[in-house]
Design an enzyme around this catalytic site. Structure first.
Site, PDB file in Angstrom:
ATOM      1  CG  HIS A  40     -16.502  31.052  33.347  1.00 37.12           C
ATOM      2  ND1 HIS A  40     -16.847  31.071  32.027  1.00 37.12           N
ATOM      3  CD2 HIS A  40     -15.326  31.734  33.438  1.00 37.12           C
ATOM      4  CE1 HIS A  40     -15.930  31.724  31.332  1.00 37.12           C
ATOM      5  NE2 HIS A  40     -14.990  32.137  32.166  1.00 37.12           N
ATOM      6  CD  GLU A  46     -21.812  30.069  33.818  1.00 35.24           C
ATOM      7  OE1 GLU A  46     -20.826  30.447  34.483  1.00 35.24           O
ATOM      8  OE2 GLU A  46     -22.099  30.535  32.701  1.00 35.24           O
ATOM      9  CB  ALA A  89     -22.149  68.258  43.344  1.00 33.11           C
ATOM     10  CB  SER A 137     -17.318  75.349  44.387  1.00 33.77           C
ATOM     11  OG  SER A 137     -16.041  75.042  44.865  1.00 33.77           O
ATOM     12  NE  ARG A 196     -13.778  60.668  45.397  1.00 30.58           N
ATOM     13  CZ  ARG A 196     -13.150  61.657  46.013  1.00 30.58           C
ATOM     14  NH1 ARG A 196     -12.430  61.432  47.094  1.00 30.58           N
ATOM     15  NH2 ARG A 196     -13.234  62.887  45.542  1.00 30.58           N
TER      16      ARG A 196
END
Ligand code: AOF
Ligand code: ZN
Length: 355
Positions: free
Chosen positions: A54, A56, A159, A173, A189
């Site tokens: 980890h 830390e 959109a 479109s 993405r």
């Protein structure tokens, strides 16, 4: 001092986010050992790989023969108290005798869940929590969903025009939003484990659904095609190293080797199965039908709505009938952020199903 902590916390977040895919489904975490008297960073550590040290521990290891008794540890997530694949960080921090620990956000992992803060406090360490909390939660929103629900985080990208249309009445479109918005989507993405689309969109546009930014990972693809209508020579099925999950109930056929067919009852069922395949976050890029179902089944976590300064009047709405007759039956969102993306506006909002 708070300004300084925020500056250091920002540094933790910056380092942590580099390992998004390597650490999943664990959180992105960065830590800093800081000398307040000298205003000096002694060392930095990051969680770099799932199952390994980890943040830390790495920060402490990097400051090998330091006297920690007057030092501060800055970390964006509450130190753990459980024996997982690695020993508990809270114990190590106590053992090293830190003076102070500055934490971004609590760990929602039921195995930790505020016990880290309690343990440190009980050991006499000064603990400050909630530094840059919103940013810390935002960075680990996928982890928070994963560890509490065992489901992928689902971000819907849409959109629309100013009047929320996605297609003209003539069936056009392309393009509703500007180039900058479409580039922004490429960045989304790059950060997603998988992109989800449906047979309607795929049959109409034959999209590649890849990330076109050089050097970025190609996300997996999830294609909803219940009846198996999309021919395998469509672009989404190309073998480009990404896995293609085909959500279909038409299993009686031969599938290309890169295609993993998944039978499913509903989105919850599908997403549980995808989670087991290591799909920890999903970017939904579909039309009206799937979005409507996702909202009804309460499976969308967040929506990024790109709004262009255009009005179609008639045409196709971005979302369909949700069965709302009374205002108090509506689906609720919480606005999180808004930004101008050249000529368009991006609105970020989270779904609030429990309210
Ligand atoms: C991390 N990296 O830097 C911190 C984590 O199985 P383990 O031992 O790796 O434990 C994973 C859990 O530890 C994770 O779900 C989270 O609750 C906690 N903190 N995890 O992977 C880190 N600080
Ligand atoms: Zn830990």
């Amino acid at each position: 001092m708070m300004k300084k902590y925020e500056e250091l916390m920002r540094l933790c977040l910056e380092q942590a986010q580099k390992y998004r895919f390597e650490v999943a489904p664990n959180p992105m975490v960065g830590a800093i050992v800081y000398d307040e008297n000298e205003d000096k960073i002694i060392s930095q550590g990051v969680h770099e790989k799932y199952g390994e040290n980890h943040a830390e521990r790495n920060a402490i290891l990097a400051a090998s023969d330091c006297d920690f008794s007057d030092k501060t540890l800055i970390v964006n997530l509450e130190p753990c108290t459980h024996q997982g694949k690695t020993p508990p960080c809270a114990d190590l921090i106590i053992e090293k005798g830190f003076k102070k620990v500055v934490i971004g956000t609590y760990d929602p992992n039921p195995l930790v869940c505020s016990q880290g803060v309690m343990k440190l406090k009980n050991a006499g360490i000064e603990v400050i929590t909630g530094v840059l909390e919103d940013e810390c939660k935002e960075l680990n929103k996928v982890f928070i969903k994963n560890v509490t629900k065992k489901l992928p985080y689902v971000l819907v990208k849409i959109a629309t025009t100013f009047d929320s249309k996605i297609v003209t009445q003539g069936g056009e479109s392309k393009w509703i939003t500007g180039e900058a918005s479409r580039e922004y989507v490429q960045k989304l993405r790059a950060k997603s484990f998988a992109i989800l689309s449906g047979s309607g969109t795929v049959l109409a546009d034959n999209p590649a659904l890849t990330c076109r930014i050089k050097g970025e990972r190609t996300p997996d693809r999830i294609i909803i095609d219940r009846h198996g209508k999309i021919p395998f020579d469509y672009q989404v099925f190309r073998d480009d190293g990404a896995r293609v999950f085909l959500a279909t109930n038409n299993l009686d056929r031969d599938f290309p080797s890169n295609v993993i067919p998944i039978a499913f009852a509903n989105f919850r069922d599908l997403f549980f199965k995808l989670y087991d395949y290591g799909v920890y976050s999903i970017l939904v890029e579909t039309g009206k039908t799937i979005l409507t179902t996702l909202i009804k089944q309460e499976m969308a976590d967040e929506i990024y709505k790109f709004v262009s300064p255009k009005i179609f009047g008639s045409g196709l709405d971005f979302v369909g009938n949700l069965g709302v007759y009374k205002i108090n039956e509506c689906y609720k969102l919480e606005f999180c952020d808004m930004e101008k993306v050249e000529e368009d506006i991006l609105i970020k909002a989270k779904f609030r199903y429990d309210d």
